[in-house]
Write an enzyme that holds these catalytic residues in place. Structure first.
Site, short mmCIF file in Angstrom:
data_model
loop_
_atom_site.label_atom_id
_atom_site.label_comp_id
_atom_site.label_asym_id
_atom_site.label_seq_id
_atom_site.Cartn_x
_atom_site.Cartn_y
_atom_site.Cartn_z
N PRO A 150 0.85 -1.19 0.00
CA PRO A 150 0.00 0.00 0.00
C PRO A 150 0.89 1.25 0.00
O PRO A 150 1.60 1.52 0.98
CB PRO A 150 -0.79 -0.13 1.31
N LEU A 151 0.90 1.96 -1.09
CA LEU A 151 1.89 3.01 -1.28
C LEU A 151 1.77 4.10 -0.23
O LEU A 151 0.68 4.47 0.20
CB LEU A 151 1.78 3.58 -2.68
N GLY A 163 4.49 6.82 -6.77
CA GLY A 163 3.22 6.60 -6.09
C GLY A 163 3.31 6.82 -4.60
O GLY A 163 2.38 7.36 -3.98
N ILE A 200 6.96 6.96 -14.58
CA ILE A 200 5.97 6.06 -15.19
C ILE A 200 5.01 5.59 -14.11
O ILE A 200 5.43 5.21 -13.00
CB ILE A 200 6.65 4.84 -15.85
N HIS A 240 5.74 -1.77 -16.03
CA HIS A 240 5.48 -1.62 -14.60
C HIS A 240 4.74 -2.82 -14.02
O HIS A 240 5.22 -3.45 -13.07
CB HIS A 240 4.66 -0.35 -14.34
N ARG A 242 -12.11 7.54 28.82
CA ARG A 242 -10.91 8.23 28.32
C ARG A 242 -10.10 8.75 29.51
O ARG A 242 -8.86 8.76 29.47
CB ARG A 242 -11.29 9.36 27.37
N GLU A 278 -3.37 12.23 11.25
CA GLU A 278 -3.77 10.90 11.70
C GLU A 278 -3.23 9.79 10.82
O GLU A 278 -2.84 8.72 11.30
CB GLU A 278 -5.30 10.80 11.76
N HIS A 280 -18.96 13.82 13.56
CA HIS A 280 -18.00 13.36 14.55
C HIS A 280 -18.50 12.17 15.36
O HIS A 280 -17.73 11.61 16.16
CB HIS A 280 -17.65 14.50 15.51
N ARG A 328 -16.49 9.70 26.09
CA ARG A 328 -16.32 11.07 26.53
C ARG A 328 -17.05 11.29 27.85
O ARG A 328 -16.58 12.06 28.71
CB ARG A 328 -16.89 12.03 25.48
#
Length: 683
Positions: A124-125, A165, A196, A269, A365, A419, A481, A528
């Site tokens: 995964p680049l 990439g 390329i 490629h 939390r 993140e 959110h 929360r």
């Protein structure tokens, strides 16, 4: 390592480079699948790094002070596999022949744990180069801690080969920014500037001045105009070493599929060259056209020096360790313990939730933040931080200090609003060894970390992800959110533990579980809003048995034989307890099961699972302020699920939850429905 130690005639270097190129072609061609062009293009760079510059010992691939090499462009895996084979890492020619085949360690993309010498799972680049930032950061933190008593026991570099990439992906841009901010001068990234992509040349989508972008981040930027110029590679690396205040990007001009009829084309490629093109390419290299996986004896002899240099470097490190052991024996023992991945003896003894500063009602939390600070003195390897939400995630290690460009002695990381990079960097720190890392953000933003979480799970890395504001109870911020599908989505991921504790005791037990993991990551989902602590028989000492089993009977039905079972996680356990009280008052014997971790529960022996959820009790209700997906396997065909299968609503938390059906009334109504179903069937 000394670049002059393995000087070789140019003809021999060419032979080595062409060996790597032809092995890569042959592997892809035999598999009839893969990416031949990039390993062909990068062969000179890989050859020079492995034989002259990389500090590594094939006989001891887990050596603590080895350089880390990350092939971020994991599609070029045959480059890495060929280099590992030639260097003596135990990768056989048969392994190369079985590239991309069932049960072969030479997978389509490199996978951590499948082969010695593979430092990270890539493909995964953007993820590999970002994890490498974590590795370079880990080196810096450990060097600050352990280079004492006149000994230098941590002093290594992180080398990366990255593709177009990789540098297009947003995660790489986030991590590059942070790497410069932290001054990670021992990080060297070679950008394979082959121009390329699968869709065509980079002119169709990628025309910015990448070098200027990295210079703006604060990187040192160097250039290699022709990757076949081995002396230019040496010169660039020598210059990179002179600047340890900035990470280095080396813009490396290559030609994909070099020497083949498909050179500089997208076809080089992502597909095999074809038998005829392989023959023509070997002819262009002056290589035996009908050869297959040929490694000339001269190449094997040249690469024997890799093991020799590795042994010398390992012996020199042993001397440094002996010096540290003589000067500071406890510190030397701590380094060895940390790099082995073992925990300190007795680290979890007497962990009691009532040791928290506030033993009253607390958001999980808050309990998590207190747990971090309760275990931090016992685990000096624990570091972590937040994506600009430390005050909300409560991830700060008090008096731990910040890790900065000027001072790596701290324990708190400021990832900024990055993140995506945070997840990858945590993985890189964890993969490096010697440290345990965690990162925090809101649960809704777990989607930003998902690729990194998935790689942690795939790679069996015990990374820790702290997600607060775990439901619609977060309130007024509204549906953008308020997480709905995130818990179900994370639970669908193999080899990931998702822990949603209901109060302080469960939260501390969840942290203990997270820190005990050695081969899987953990996601903590935390509230929360404040929640009252449980009092198990008046004794809040953590035995660890209940939460470790994933689910347990929190409250037994009157008389000990339930007619109904309520199952809940997190804050909804309290809703279930209140609903059980009402149901019991109405004459329904009701058991309440807290299920902080579905994954651990399904791993338990049948005896435990059936003791908690008796098969004879088919009237069941699960309640969770999240998507209902996945709960059907616990409630069965007669059960009910009280959850939320729509997006949230902007309102104060309690009002939002009630409006969306998360309430005592909602649970009681669902209980009546499941009881009616079961009783109706009985009639």
């Amino acid at each position: 390592m000394d670049a002059t130690a393995t000087a070789a005639p140019a003809a021999l270097d060419t032979l080595c480079v062409n060996t790597i190129r032809t092995l890569s072609m042959d592997g892809v061609q035999r598999a009839n699948s893969g990416h031949p062009g990039t390993p062909m293009a990068l062969a000179p760079l890989g050859h020079r790094i492995f034989t002259r510059h990389l500090k590594h010992d094939p006989a001891d691939p887990a050596w603590a002070d080895r350089d880390r090499f990350v092939l971020s462009c994991g599609h070029a895996s045959m480059l890495l596999y060929s280099l590992l084979h030639l260097s003596g890492y135990g990768v056989s020619l048969d392994d190369l022949r079985n590239f991309r085949q069932l049960h072969s360690p030479t997978a389509g993309h490199p996978e951590l744990g499948e082969l010695p010498g593979v430092e990270y799972t890539t493909g995964p680049l953007g993820q590999g180069v970002s994890a490498a930032v974590g590795m370079a950061l880990a080196e810096r933190v450990l060097a600050d801690r352990f280079n004492r008593g006149g000994a230098t026991v941590i002093d290594h570099r992180t080398w990366v080969i990255a593709s177009d990439g990789d540098l297009m992906e947003g995660v790489a841009q986030e991590s590059a920014s942070l790497a410069a901010h932290l001054g990670l001068g021992k990080l060297v990234v070679f950008w394979d500037d082959n121009r390329i992509t699968i869709d065509g040349t980079t002119e169709v989508s990628f025309t910015e001045d990448v070098a200027a972008r990295y210079a703006a981040y604060g990187w040192q930027v160097l250039h290699i105009e022709d990757v076949d110029d081995l002396e230019a590679i040496d010169a660039a690396i020598a210059e990179a070493r002179t600047d340890e205040a900035r990470p280095t990007l080396v813009v490396t001009r290559t030609h994909i599929g070099i020497g083949s009829p498909r050179q500089d084309t997208p076809q080089a490629h992502g597909e095999p060259l074809g038998a005829e093109n392989v023959r023509l390419t070997k002819q262009a290299y002056g290589w035996p056209e009908d050869s297959d996986f040929l490694v000339p004896d001269e190449v094997r002899e040249a690469y024997a020096s890799v093991a020799e240099r590795g042994a010398e470097a390992g012996a020199a490190w042993d001397e440094q360790m002996a010096r540290l052991r003589a000067a500071e024996p406890e510190l030397a023992a701590e380094l060895q313990r940390r790099m082995s991945g073992t925990m300190p003896d007795g680290w979890a003894d007497d962990l009691v939730a009532t040791q928290f500063e506030d033993a009253g009602p607390a958001a999980t939390r808050q309990s998590s933040g207190q747990a971090i600070n309760l275990v931090a003195p016992r685990l000096p390897e624990l570091i972590g931080g937040s994506a600009d939400l430390a005050g909300s995630n409560l991830t700060t290690i008090k008096d731990g200090g910040d890790i900065t460009a000027a001072d790596a002695s701290g324990r708190n990381l400021h990832f900024g609003i990055r993140e995506h990079a945070m997840g990858a960097i945590i993985n890189g720190i964890t993969a490096h060894g010697g440290l345990r890392a965690f990162g925090g953000t809101f649960l809704i933003f777990s989607d930003y970390l998902r690729p990194a979480i998935r790689l942690a799970a795939l790679s069996k890395l015990p990374s820790i992800f702290v997600f607060t504001h775990d439901s619609v109870y977060l309130g007024e911020d509204g549906p953008t959110h308020q997480p709905i599908e995130q818990l179900a989505s994370l639970r669908a991921m193999p080899n990931l533990l998702v822990l949603r504790p209901a109060e302080a005791n469960e939260t501390l037990a969840a942290w203990k579980l997270a820190l005990e993991q050695t081969d899987r990551p953990v996601a903590l989902a935390l509230t929360r809003q404040k929640l009252a602590p449980f009092h198990y028989g008046g004794d809040s000492r953590l035995e660890g048995s209940s939460v470790e089993r994933g689910a347990y009977v929190l409250r037994e039905a009157t008389g000990g034989t339930p007619e109904l079972v309520l199952i809940a996680t997190g804050s909804e356990v309290h809703t279930a307890l209140d609903a059980a009280t009402r149901l019991e008052e109405d004459g329904t014997p009701t058991r309440v099961v807290s299920m902080p971790c579905q994954e651990l529960f399904v791993e338990q022996p049948r005896e435990w699972r059936e003791a908690v959820l008796p098969p004879t009790v088919r009237a069941r209700v699960a309640v969770e302020a999240a998507a209902t997906f996945g709960w059907e396997r616990f409630v069965g065909d007669a059960g009910e699920v009280v959850g939320i299968d729509r997006f949230g609503i902007s309102a104060p938390g309690e009002e939002a939850a009630t409006a969306l059906g998360i309430s005592v009334d909602g649970v009681v109504s669902a209980a009546h429905r499941t009881l009616a179903t079961v009783h109706g069937e009985a009639r």
